[in-house]
Design an enzyme around this catalytic site. Structure first.
Site, PDB file in Angstrom:
ATOM      1  N   GLU A   5       8.432  15.828  15.629  1.00 19.45           N
ATOM      2  CA  GLU A   5       9.368  14.963  14.743  1.00 19.45           C
ATOM      3  C   GLU A   5       9.202  16.575  13.611  1.00 19.45           C
ATOM      4  O   GLU A   5       7.398  16.712  14.209  1.00 19.45           O
ATOM      5  CB  GLU A   5       8.974  13.979  14.230  1.00 19.45           C
ATOM      6  CG  GLU A   5       9.385  13.491  12.949  1.00 19.45           C
ATOM      7  CD  GLU A   5       9.516  12.546  12.461  1.00 19.45           C
ATOM      8  OE1 GLU A   5       8.966  11.796  12.702  1.00 19.45           O
ATOM      9  OE2 GLU A   5      11.033  12.000  12.041  1.00 19.45           O
ATOM     10  N   GLY A  19       6.764   5.133   8.534  1.00 20.66           N
ATOM     11  CA  GLY A  19       5.515   6.844   8.611  1.00 20.66           C
ATOM     12  C   GLY A  19       5.848   6.554   9.999  1.00 20.66           C
ATOM     13  O   GLY A  19       6.298   6.174  11.092  1.00 20.66           O
ATOM     14  N   SER A  20       4.226   7.321  10.506  1.00 22.04           N
ATOM     15  CA  SER A  20       4.295   8.286  11.691  1.00 22.04           C
ATOM     16  C   SER A  20       4.413   7.445  12.640  1.00 22.04           C
ATOM     17  O   SER A  20       4.009   5.757  12.725  1.00 22.04           O
ATOM     18  CB  SER A  20       3.396   9.529  11.683  1.00 22.04           C
ATOM     19  OG  SER A  20       1.776   8.372  11.741  1.00 22.04           O
ATOM     20  N   THR A  21       4.734   8.172  14.342  1.00 20.19           N
ATOM     21  CA  THR A  21       4.658   7.042  15.306  1.00 20.19           C
ATOM     22  C   THR A  21       3.252   6.937  15.758  1.00 20.19           C
ATOM     23  O   THR A  21       2.903   5.331  16.096  1.00 20.19           O
ATOM     24  CB  THR A  21       5.600   7.933  16.532  1.00 20.19           C
ATOM     25  OG1 THR A  21       7.125   7.336  15.835  1.00 20.19           O
ATOM     26  CG2 THR A  21       5.597   6.724  18.090  1.00 20.19           C
ATOM     27  N   GLU A  22       2.366   8.275  15.539  1.00 22.69           N
ATOM     28  CA  GLU A  22       0.641   8.028  16.161  1.00 22.69           C
ATOM     29  C   GLU A  22       0.594   6.839  14.937  1.00 22.69           C
ATOM     30  O   GLU A  22      -0.453   6.151  15.869  1.00 22.69           O
ATOM     31  CB  GLU A  22       0.477   9.392  15.054  1.00 22.69           C
ATOM     32  CG  GLU A  22      -0.905   9.510  15.310  1.00 22.69           C
ATOM     33  CD  GLU A  22      -1.589  10.941  14.860  1.00 22.69           C
ATOM     34  OE1 GLU A  22      -0.948  11.780  14.329  1.00 22.69           O
ATOM     35  OE2 GLU A  22      -3.042  10.698  14.855  1.00 22.69           O
ATOM     36  N   GLU A  78       8.163   1.101  11.732  1.00 28.17           N
ATOM     37  CA  GLU A  78       9.535   1.804  11.352  1.00 28.17           C
ATOM     38  C   GLU A  78       9.576   3.305  11.725  1.00 28.17           C
ATOM     39  O   GLU A  78       8.800   3.652  10.572  1.00 28.17           O
ATOM     40  CB  GLU A  78      10.565   2.420  10.523  1.00 28.17           C
ATOM     41  CG  GLU A  78      12.315   2.100  10.014  1.00 28.17           C
ATOM     42  CD  GLU A  78      11.956   3.266   9.933  1.00 28.17           C
ATOM     43  OE1 GLU A  78      11.912   4.707  10.514  1.00 28.17           O
ATOM     44  OE2 GLU A  78      11.775   3.410   8.352  1.00 28.17           O
ATOM     45  N   GLY A  86       1.869   4.467  13.676  1.00 21.16           N
ATOM     46  CA  GLY A  86       2.513   3.104  13.841  1.00 21.16           C
ATOM     47  C   GLY A  86       1.681   2.250  15.052  1.00 21.16           C
ATOM     48  O   GLY A  86       2.081   1.726  15.605  1.00 21.16           O
ATOM     49  N   LYS A 111       0.887  -1.092   0.243  1.00 22.21           N
ATOM     50  CA  LYS A 111       0.432  -0.232  -0.146  1.00 22.21           C
ATOM     51  C   LYS A 111       1.225   1.468   0.115  1.00 22.21           C
ATOM     52  O   LYS A 111       1.500   1.668   0.990  1.00 22.21           O
ATOM     53  CB  LYS A 111      -1.341  -0.492   1.617  1.00 22.21           C
ATOM     54  CG  LYS A 111      -1.721   0.973   0.386  1.00 22.21           C
ATOM     55  CD  LYS A 111      -2.060   2.307   0.704  1.00 22.21           C
ATOM     56  CE  LYS A 111      -1.650   3.205   2.136  1.00 22.21           C
ATOM     57  NZ  LYS A 111      -1.829   4.554   1.895  1.00 22.21           N
ATOM     58  N   CYS A 155      13.380  10.272   7.981  1.00 18.20           N
ATOM     59  CA  CYS A 155      13.143   9.444   9.482  1.00 18.20           C
ATOM     60  C   CYS A 155      14.156  10.260  10.469  1.00 18.20           C
ATOM     61  O   CYS A 155      14.585   9.806  11.899  1.00 18.20           O
ATOM     62  CB  CYS A 155      12.894   7.869   9.350  1.00 18.20           C
ATOM     63  SG  CYS A 155      13.556   7.122   8.534  1.00 18.20           S
TER      64      CYS A 155
HETATM   65  P1  NAI Z   1       1.226   8.846   8.160  1.00 18.26           P
HETATM   66  O1  NAI Z   1       1.545   8.206   9.009  1.00 18.26           O
HETATM   67  O2  NAI Z   1      -0.006   9.148   8.040  1.00 18.26           O
HETATM   68  O3  NAI Z   1       1.342   7.763   6.924  1.00 18.26           O
HETATM   69  C1  NAI Z   1       2.421   6.615   6.514  1.00 18.26           C
HETATM   70  C2  NAI Z   1       1.420   5.931   5.440  1.00 18.26           C
HETATM   71  O4  NAI Z   1       0.660   4.923   6.403  1.00 18.26           O
HETATM   72  C3  NAI Z   1       0.964   6.051   4.536  1.00 18.26           C
HETATM   73  O5  NAI Z   1       1.010   4.983   3.378  1.00 18.26           O
HETATM   74  C4  NAI Z   1      -0.605   6.405   5.079  1.00 18.26           C
HETATM   75  O6  NAI Z   1      -1.834   6.064   3.553  1.00 18.26           O
HETATM   76  C5  NAI Z   1      -0.375   4.885   5.688  1.00 18.26           C
HETATM   77  N1  NAI Z   1      -1.266   5.345   6.635  1.00 18.26           N
HETATM   78  C6  NAI Z   1      -2.164   6.576   7.599  1.00 18.26           C
HETATM   79  N2  NAI Z   1      -3.142   6.436   8.406  1.00 18.26           N
HETATM   80  C7  NAI Z   1      -2.909   4.684   8.164  1.00 18.26           C
HETATM   81  C8  NAI Z   1      -4.070   3.614   8.912  1.00 18.26           C
HETATM   82  N3  NAI Z   1      -5.024   4.589  10.495  1.00 18.26           N
HETATM   83  N4  NAI Z   1      -3.894   2.638   9.036  1.00 18.26           N
HETATM   84  C9  NAI Z   1      -3.139   2.236   8.539  1.00 18.26           C
HETATM   85  N5  NAI Z   1      -1.702   2.835   7.535  1.00 18.26           N
HETATM   86  C10 NAI Z   1      -2.044   3.958   7.562  1.00 18.26           C
HETATM   87  O7  NAI Z   1       2.419   9.798   7.623  1.00 18.26           O
HETATM   88  P2  NAI Z   1       1.872  11.599   7.292  1.00 18.26           P
HETATM   89  O8  NAI Z   1       0.376  11.532   7.763  1.00 18.26           O
HETATM   90  O9  NAI Z   1       2.278  10.851   5.772  1.00 18.26           O
HETATM   91  O10 NAI Z   1       2.768  12.233   7.878  1.00 18.26           O
HETATM   92  C11 NAI Z   1       2.999  12.562   9.353  1.00 18.26           C
HETATM   93  C12 NAI Z   1       3.875  12.458   9.614  1.00 18.26           C
HETATM   94  O11 NAI Z   1       4.329  11.240  10.090  1.00 18.26           O
HETATM   95  C13 NAI Z   1       5.250  13.324   9.083  1.00 18.26           C
HETATM   96  O12 NAI Z   1       5.445  14.254   9.070  1.00 18.26           O
HETATM   97  C14 NAI Z   1       6.418  12.733   9.948  1.00 18.26           C
HETATM   98  O13 NAI Z   1       6.767  13.124  10.789  1.00 18.26           O
HETATM   99  C15 NAI Z   1       5.531  11.440   9.541  1.00 18.26           C
HETATM  100  N6  NAI Z   1       6.968  10.334   8.982  1.00 18.26           N
HETATM  101  C16 NAI Z   1       7.728   9.340   9.103  1.00 18.26           C
HETATM  102  C17 NAI Z   1       8.370   8.708   8.269  1.00 18.26           C
HETATM  103  C18 NAI Z   1       9.479   8.068   8.524  1.00 18.26           C
HETATM  104  O14 NAI Z   1       9.759   7.635   7.493  1.00 18.26           O
HETATM  105  N7  NAI Z   1       9.498   7.477   9.531  1.00 18.26           N
HETATM  106  C19 NAI Z   1       7.445   8.429   6.881  1.00 18.26           C
HETATM  107  C20 NAI Z   1       6.258   9.400   6.885  1.00 18.26           C
HETATM  108  C21 NAI Z   1       6.045  10.470   7.354  1.00 18.26           C
HETATM  109 MG    MG Z   2      -1.469  10.615   8.359  1.00 16.01          MG
END
Ligand code: NAI
Ligand code: MG
Length: 500
Positions: free
Chosen positions: A404, A251-254, A273, A256, A198, A307
């Site tokens: 972050e 992705g985000s800790t939230e 991660e 995650g 995804k 990250c």
């Molecule tokens: P996010 O964590 O919402 O999105 C990352 C992935 O998770 C995307 O594919 C998204 O569609 C998916 N996702 C979102 N909500 C989900 C849910 N409830 N269930 C399953 N999958 C879900 O991150 P976002 O909103 O794009 O960015 C927010 C913050 O997260 C950024 O400002 C950054 O601080 C952090 N982040 C960290 C990353 C890393 O490499 N560790 C990468 C991207 C964002």
């Molecule tokens: Mg998000």
């Protein structure tokens, strides 16, 4: 070809791809979403729509998961030898290499990152990583183990098997869309798992192009399925699907934490991660000519959308002014522009949402008393460009010191004694990475042991190798990617005990 013609040709290849493919890859076929819905993919440099792609939802995730389940339980894939899987992964790596420039162009167009880095880091990283993981396919092993069970007149033989965990849901972010997809697909395919990928809703294009190459390489139908769509719908449906055995998320800790909790309820395997707030520590014995560009690149590389970005910069008192002004000069001299323009030195942030979030943090930093010594504004009036920004005079409890930001924003603070620096560096809920800049080997070794982070770099930052485990301490995640650790997270260990 001169540079202009070369870019035009690449743009053309990218455009040809974009015009024909915006569908979901399910069971080896390209299909529309069951709802018929699509969503816009935006060029962050211009805010214009690049194309539309299918908006996968619950029903599409269900179809994709059933295809992956079938492929895992009974297919040419489940009967394939390890050497067969290795050959397919190597073939895929070759195809990525053959189409590297086009993939880099697509990544740069869609994410905003510099096309040079897209080619050198994202696409090259993908090729190297797939080849590395191909090698693992034939090297997975269990152990034979002695046992001490005492039953008269009975002997035992015990061994373990490492078997693929099964159907894997793989949710990836938008900062390194192709490379992180490869980090997830590589070990899954090496071990014999099947996948539902995804991609992030902001950046689906290179995953779709990779899907074409996966079919071209000859992976059987259903082994890799790709469902583009939003996190709250497609992503959540994947996490909740009972036929999925493992979720791997970056992705985000939230999010995650949400995923971790959901996986615990169904007892799915899960690796996470997540975010970071990585310290960069500049000791007073280091050559500023090395530390200044090093620390600047630690935060500004990929617009700070990394990250492991070095977002907390701690500099020995003696060097503070010199290093801060050096980094501020780099920030002020950086040419912002579209990632696809080879003369740009920094691209736009990925999306309006990220742009607003980063500007919001800059605003908050000012309000909480921080001093902006470089940047601090949007650049231009079109596209999601944010100037590389350097803050000083930010206290340890300020929001921009703790949360972050995921943008080109660094907070620089002086430190007096190296005896305190480990505690200062560890004063964070995160623990993904850190870097130490020093010419004192003993100091670097001692500090590396004390820092609570999954990766500690010395005199370098943001360098990643397929053979080196990667992941976080504390709220930066659970599990490790890359290296043999990745193979372990995509396999279950089974004990066989035989009375002989
Ligand atoms: P996010 O964590 O919402 O999105 C990352 C992935 O998770 C995307 O594919 C998204 O569609 C998916 N996702 C979102 N909500 C989900 C849910 N409830 N269930 C399953 N999958 C879900 O991150 P976002 O909103 O794009 O960015 C927010 C913050 O997260 C950024 O400002 C950054 O601080 C952090 N982040 C960290 C990353 C890393 O490499 N560790 C990468 C991207 C964002
Ligand atoms: Mg998000």
């Amino acid at each position: 070809m001169d540079q202009k013609t070369n870019i035009a040709a690449l743009n053309e290849a990218a455009r040809r791809f974009i015009s024909k493919r915006g569908k979901l890859l399910i069971d080896g076929r390209w299909e529309d979403a069951a709802s018929g819905k699509t969503f816009d993919v935006i060029d962050p440099a211009t805010e214009e729509v690049i194309c539309k792609v299918a908006e996968g939802g619950k029903e599409d995730i269900d179809r994709a998961t059933r295809a992956a389940r079938k492929a895992f339980d009974d297919s040419a894939w489940s009967r394939m030898t390890p050497a067969g899987r290795e050959r397919l992964l190597l073939k895929l790596a070759d195809l990525v290499e053959a189409n590297a420039d086009e993939l880099a162009q697509l990544e740069s167009l869609n994410n905003g990152k510099l096309v040079m880095y897209a080619r050198m880091v994202d696409v090259q990283g993908t090729i190297d990583f797939l080849r590395y993981m191909a090698g693992w396919a034939t090297k997975i092993s269990g152990q034979t183990l002695d046992v001490s069970i005492g039953i008269p007149n009975t002997e035992f033989q015990a061994f373990t098997l490492r078997q693929p965990v099964g159907v894997c849901g793989q949710i990836v972010p938008w900062n390194f869309p192709l490379a992180i997809a490869a980090w997830k697909l590589g070990p899954a395919l090496a071990t014999g798992c099947t996948c539902i990928l995804k991609p992030a809703e902001q950046t689906p294009l290179t995953a779709l192009r990779l899907g074409e190459l996966i079919l071209e390489a000859g992976f059987p139908p259903g082994v890799v399925n790709i469902v583009t769509g939003f996190g709250e719908t497609a992503g959540a449906a994947l996490v909740d699907h009972p036929m999925v055995d493992k979720i791997s998320f970056t992705g985000s800790t939230e999010v995650g934490k949400l995923i971790g909790r959901a996986c615990m309820t169904s007892m799915k395997r899960v690796s996470l991660e997540l975010g970071g707030k990585s310290p960069v520590i500049v000791a007073d014995d280091v050559d500023p000519a090395m530390a200044i560009p090093g620390a600047a690149n630690a935060i500004f590389f990929n617009q700070g959308e990394v990250c492991t970005a070095g977002s907390r910069l701690y500099i020995a008192d003696k060097l503070f002014d010199k290093v801060v002004s050096g980094i501020a000069d780099i920030a002020k001299g950086t040419k912002l522009g579209a990632g696809t323009d080879p003369s740009s030195q920094m691209g736009p942030l990925v999306s309006k949402e990220q742009f607003d979030r980063v500007l919001g943090y800059i605003d908050r930093g000012r309000k909480e008393g921080g001093e902006v010594v470089a940047g601090g504004q949007r650049h231009g009036n079109k596209g999601y460009f944010v100037q590389p920004t350097v803050f000083t005079k930010v206290g340890p409890s300020a929001t921009i010191m703790r949360e972050e930001i995921f943008g080109p924003v660094v907070v620089a603070s002086p430190f007096k004694s190296v005896d305190d620096i480990a505690a200062i560096a560890n004063d964070t809920s995160y623990g993904l990475a850190a870097s130490i800049w020093s010419s004192n080997l003993g100091f670097a070794h001692r500090l590396a042991k004390r820092i609570k982070a999954g990766t500690v770099w010395v005199n370098c930052h943001n360098l990643i190798d397929p053979n080196l485990p990667f992941g976080g301490f504390k709220q930066s995640g659970i599990g490790r990617e890359n290296g043999p650790a990745a193979i372990h997270t995509y396999t279950e260990e089974k004990t066989v005990l035989m009375s002989i």
